[in-house]
Design a protein around this motif. Sequence first.
Motif, PDB file in Angstrom:
ATOM      1  N   TYR A  55       0.858  -1.174   0.000  1.00 31.15           N
ATOM      2  CA  TYR A  55       0.000   0.000   0.000  1.00 31.15           C
ATOM      3  C   TYR A  55       0.904   1.235   0.000  1.00 31.15           C
ATOM      4  CZ  TYR A  55      -3.151  -3.658   1.617  1.00 31.15           C
ATOM      5  OH  TYR A  55      -3.859  -4.830   1.746  1.00 31.15           O
ATOM      6  N   LEU A  56       0.981   1.941  -1.120  1.00 30.84           N
ATOM      7  CA  LEU A  56       1.918   3.051  -1.269  1.00 30.84           C
ATOM      8  C   LEU A  56       1.616   4.201  -0.317  1.00 30.84           C
ATOM      9  CD1 LEU A  56       2.514   3.220  -5.117  1.00 30.84           C
ATOM     10  CD2 LEU A  56       4.001   2.276  -3.350  1.00 30.84           C
ATOM     11  N   GLY A  57       0.367   4.361   0.074  1.00 35.50           N
ATOM     12  CA  GLY A  57       0.002   5.422   1.014  1.00 35.50           C
ATOM     13  C   GLY A  57       0.652   5.259   2.372  1.00 35.50           C
ATOM     14  N   GLN A  58       1.110   4.047   2.685  1.00 39.07           N
ATOM     15  CA  GLN A  58       1.786   3.826   3.955  1.00 39.07           C
ATOM     16  C   GLN A  58       3.183   4.443   3.982  1.00 39.07           C
ATOM     17  OE1 GLN A  58       1.446  -0.506   4.078  1.00 39.07           O
ATOM     18  NE2 GLN A  58       0.100  -0.288   5.860  1.00 39.07           N
ATOM     19  N   CYS A  59       3.728   4.762   2.791  1.00 38.00           N
ATOM     20  CA  CYS A  59       5.106   5.237   2.767  1.00 38.00           C
ATOM     21  C   CYS A  59       5.328   6.472   1.898  1.00 38.00           C
ATOM     22  CB  CYS A  59       6.046   4.111   2.328  1.00 38.00           C
ATOM     23  SG  CYS A  59       5.492   3.199   0.903  1.00 38.00           S
ATOM     24  N   ILE A  61       6.632  12.822  -1.326  1.00 37.85           N
ATOM     25  CA  ILE A  61       7.804  12.588  -0.489  1.00 37.85           C
ATOM     26  C   ILE A  61       7.638  11.257   0.243  1.00 37.85           C
ATOM     27  CG2 ILE A  61       8.244  15.054  -0.130  1.00 37.85           C
ATOM     28  CD1 ILE A  61       7.191  14.551   2.798  1.00 37.85           C
ATOM     29  N   MET A  62       8.762  10.712   0.706  1.00 35.08           N
ATOM     30  CA  MET A  62       8.725   9.529   1.548  1.00 35.08           C
ATOM     31  C   MET A  62       8.169   9.975   2.898  1.00 35.08           C
ATOM     32  SD  MET A  62      11.811   6.875   2.493  1.00 35.08           S
ATOM     33  CE  MET A  62      12.950   8.180   2.855  1.00 35.08           C
ATOM     34  N   GLY A  64       1.563   8.571   4.830  1.00 39.38           N
ATOM     35  CA  GLY A  64       1.300   9.847   4.166  1.00 39.38           C
ATOM     36  C   GLY A  64      -0.004   9.893   3.403  1.00 39.38           C
ATOM     37  N   TRP A  65      -0.506   8.759   2.986  1.00 38.32           N
ATOM     38  CA  TRP A  65      -1.784   8.614   2.258  1.00 38.32           C
ATOM     39  C   TRP A  65      -1.948   9.695   1.191  1.00 38.32           C
ATOM     40  CZ3 TRP A  65      -2.947   3.911   2.976  1.00 38.32           C
ATOM     41  CH2 TRP A  65      -2.725   3.303   4.208  1.00 38.32           C
TER      42      TRP A  65
END
Length: 162
Positions: free
Chosen positions: A80-84, A93-94, A98-99
């Motif tokens: 889940y890309l929103g976690q990072c 940004i990392m 960050g969702w």
Amino acid sequence: MLNILPKLVFAALLFMGLAHGLVIEPVGDVTDTFEPTGHNETAFGGCTRWYMKPGTHPLDMDFIADCQNDDGSYSTSRQYLGQCIGNVDGYLIMKDNGWFGSTCGDCWLGPDPNGNLGLFTWLHCSCYDGLKWGYSYINLDAIISNYHGVLSCLGHIAVVEK
């Protein structure tokens, strides 16, 4: 002036780490069965056939890849890309939890936006900065790692697909 010098040095070191692909490894009980393998000459430390889908979570994008296990076989996992990744003032940004999906859209995977073709490991999105929409991008290979066949980012272990 002397009080600000350590802060400037820390900021410079942090920036250099991000520019060169800083990887934060998982911590806590979840890593008891995972040892970091880190990156190698292929993207995401030996992962292949990566792609994105609309998010399982409403504020997210799902990143899916087949990654090599210790025994040479491959497993598919969903990160889940929103976690990072987050959106800060219109820039990807990392960022832990960050969702970015709540303020970014029209995302796609592509090559380095500076013209270096290479692998399609860059996430390109249109993001809102509070006033207008603009173009932003981030290199996923600097954020996502392969931990014995399972994707991971900022300590978040991906879901293994059945």
